[in-house]
Design an enzyme around this catalytic site. Structure first.
Site, PDB file in Angstrom:
ATOM      1  N   HIS A 101      -2.470   7.491   6.878  1.00  0.00           N
ATOM      2  CA  HIS A 101      -1.427   8.290   6.217  1.00  0.00           C
ATOM      3  C   HIS A 101      -1.962   9.635   5.710  1.00  0.00           C
ATOM      4  O   HIS A 101      -1.299  10.655   5.845  1.00  0.00           O
ATOM      5  CB  HIS A 101      -0.829   7.545   5.016  1.00  0.00           C
ATOM      6  CG  HIS A 101       0.383   6.716   5.340  1.00  0.00           C
ATOM      7  ND1 HIS A 101       1.517   7.234   5.921  1.00  0.00           N
ATOM      8  CD2 HIS A 101       0.652   5.403   5.134  1.00  0.00           C
ATOM      9  CE1 HIS A 101       2.418   6.274   6.065  1.00  0.00           C
ATOM     10  NE2 HIS A 101       1.922   5.145   5.596  1.00  0.00           N
ATOM     11  N   CYS A 147       5.896  -0.143   7.454  1.00  0.00           N
ATOM     12  CA  CYS A 147       5.567   0.988   6.584  1.00  0.00           C
ATOM     13  C   CYS A 147       6.775   1.321   5.720  1.00  0.00           C
ATOM     14  O   CYS A 147       7.905   1.345   6.224  1.00  0.00           O
ATOM     15  CB  CYS A 147       5.191   2.188   7.461  1.00  0.00           C
ATOM     16  SG  CYS A 147       4.778   3.670   6.527  1.00  0.00           S
ATOM     17  N   LEU A 148       6.540   1.595   4.451  1.00  0.00           N
ATOM     18  CA  LEU A 148       7.644   1.949   3.552  1.00  0.00           C
ATOM     19  C   LEU A 148       8.350   3.232   3.994  1.00  0.00           C
ATOM     20  O   LEU A 148       9.497   3.456   3.646  1.00  0.00           O
ATOM     21  CB  LEU A 148       7.121   2.126   2.119  1.00  0.00           C
ATOM     22  CG  LEU A 148       6.625   0.840   1.422  1.00  0.00           C
ATOM     23  CD1 LEU A 148       5.964   1.191   0.093  1.00  0.00           C
ATOM     24  CD2 LEU A 148       7.767  -0.138   1.205  1.00  0.00           C
ATOM     25  N   GLY A 189       0.837  -1.190   0.000  1.00  0.00           N
ATOM     26  CA  GLY A 189       0.000   0.000   0.000  1.00  0.00           C
ATOM     27  C   GLY A 189       0.872   1.241   0.000  1.00  0.00           C
ATOM     28  O   GLY A 189       2.048   1.193   0.387  1.00  0.00           O
ATOM     29  N   GLN A 238       3.269   9.994   1.026  1.00  0.00           N
ATOM     30  CA  GLN A 238       4.541   9.267   1.086  1.00  0.00           C
ATOM     31  C   GLN A 238       5.428   9.551  -0.120  1.00  0.00           C
ATOM     32  O   GLN A 238       6.631   9.305  -0.071  1.00  0.00           O
ATOM     33  CB  GLN A 238       4.293   7.751   1.178  1.00  0.00           C
ATOM     34  CG  GLN A 238       3.690   7.313   2.501  1.00  0.00           C
ATOM     35  CD  GLN A 238       3.512   5.814   2.555  1.00  0.00           C
ATOM     36  OE1 GLN A 238       2.541   5.290   2.032  1.00  0.00           O
ATOM     37  NE2 GLN A 238       4.459   5.110   3.158  1.00  0.00           N
ATOM     38  N   HIS A 246      -4.414   1.650   7.631  1.00  0.00           N
ATOM     39  CA  HIS A 246      -3.055   2.206   7.619  1.00  0.00           C
ATOM     40  C   HIS A 246      -2.941   3.339   6.590  1.00  0.00           C
ATOM     41  O   HIS A 246      -2.409   4.411   6.892  1.00  0.00           O
ATOM     42  CB  HIS A 246      -2.083   1.059   7.299  1.00  0.00           C
ATOM     43  CG  HIS A 246      -0.634   1.434   7.243  1.00  0.00           C
ATOM     44  ND1 HIS A 246       0.305   0.951   8.137  1.00  0.00           N
ATOM     45  CD2 HIS A 246       0.064   2.225   6.384  1.00  0.00           C
ATOM     46  CE1 HIS A 246       1.501   1.451   7.831  1.00  0.00           C
ATOM     47  NE2 HIS A 246       1.387   2.217   6.768  1.00  0.00           N
ATOM     48  N   GLU A 247      -3.473   3.114   5.386  1.00  0.00           N
ATOM     49  CA  GLU A 247      -3.339   4.137   4.330  1.00  0.00           C
ATOM     50  C   GLU A 247      -4.220   5.356   4.607  1.00  0.00           C
ATOM     51  O   GLU A 247      -3.827   6.487   4.315  1.00  0.00           O
ATOM     52  CB  GLU A 247      -3.647   3.547   2.951  1.00  0.00           C
ATOM     53  CG  GLU A 247      -2.758   2.377   2.529  1.00  0.00           C
ATOM     54  CD  GLU A 247      -1.274   2.621   2.690  1.00  0.00           C
ATOM     55  OE1 GLU A 247      -0.809   3.776   2.596  1.00  0.00           O
ATOM     56  OE2 GLU A 247      -0.544   1.643   2.936  1.00  0.00           O
TER      57      GLU A 247
HETATM   58 NI    NI Z   1       2.766   3.252   5.575  1.00  0.00          NI
END
Ligand code: NI
Length: 163
Positions: free
Chosen positions: A135, A89-90, A46, A51, A131-132
């Site tokens: 963000h 998380c990226l 995701g 991000q 989660h997204e």
């Molecule tokens: Ni993330």
């Protein structure tokens, strides 16, 4: 399409509330394509627009063997149940943390053409959606840790569940 650089915590871009998408035009379609390419290149499941440095309410989700889900202006309609999951998380590479998430979720959003859609997520899709959506509200999963020891350092390799 191009692969975009991913912002890492504590970048302040990750902490602002993103703006609603108003125009479903060519530049949004390009952003969506770039986000999908960036997510797959990073082996994430995701990605949210902040991000990649764009403060708009756009998220993409790419679960293995499934078609990507693209949601604009997503809003949680209902969350059901609660369970503890491991998340990463990226934007926070090398860590995994234990957080509480819903068991299932219903989200309404716009699709890339601007049409209103509703989706129901369960299991990994449910917590990826939470989660997204966090963000785009400037929230990171580490904000949900009950205690600091719920965050563990992992080897600097990609996991399958980075979002
Ligand atoms: Ni993330």
């Amino acid at each position: 399409m191009s692969i975009l650089p991913i912002r890492l915590a504590p970048d302040l871009m990750l902490r602002q509330k993103a703006k609603r998408v108003k125009y479903f035009d060519g530049s949004i379609q390009k952003l969506i394509g770039d986000m999908q390419e960036t997510m797959h290149a990073a082996e994430g499941i995701g990605l949210a627009a902040p991000q990649v440095g764009i403060p708009l309410r756009v998220i993409v989700i790419g679960l293995p063997e499934e078609e990507d889900i693209v949601l604009l202006n997503p809003q949680v309609v209902r969350k059901t149940g609660e369970r503890v999951v491991d998340e990463s998380c990226l934007s926070i590479p090398g860590y995994v943390g234990e957080v509480k998430r819903a068991i299932s979720i219903i989200v309404k959003a716009r699709d890339p053409s601007g049409k209103e859609i509703r989706i129901r997520g369960e299991k990994v899709l449910s917590h990826a959606l939470e989660h997204e959506i966090d963000h785009i509200n400037g929230i990171l999963y580490i904000d949900h840790l009950e205690t600091p020891d719920k965050l563990r350092k992992i080897k600097p390799t990609k996991t399958e569940t980075e979002t």
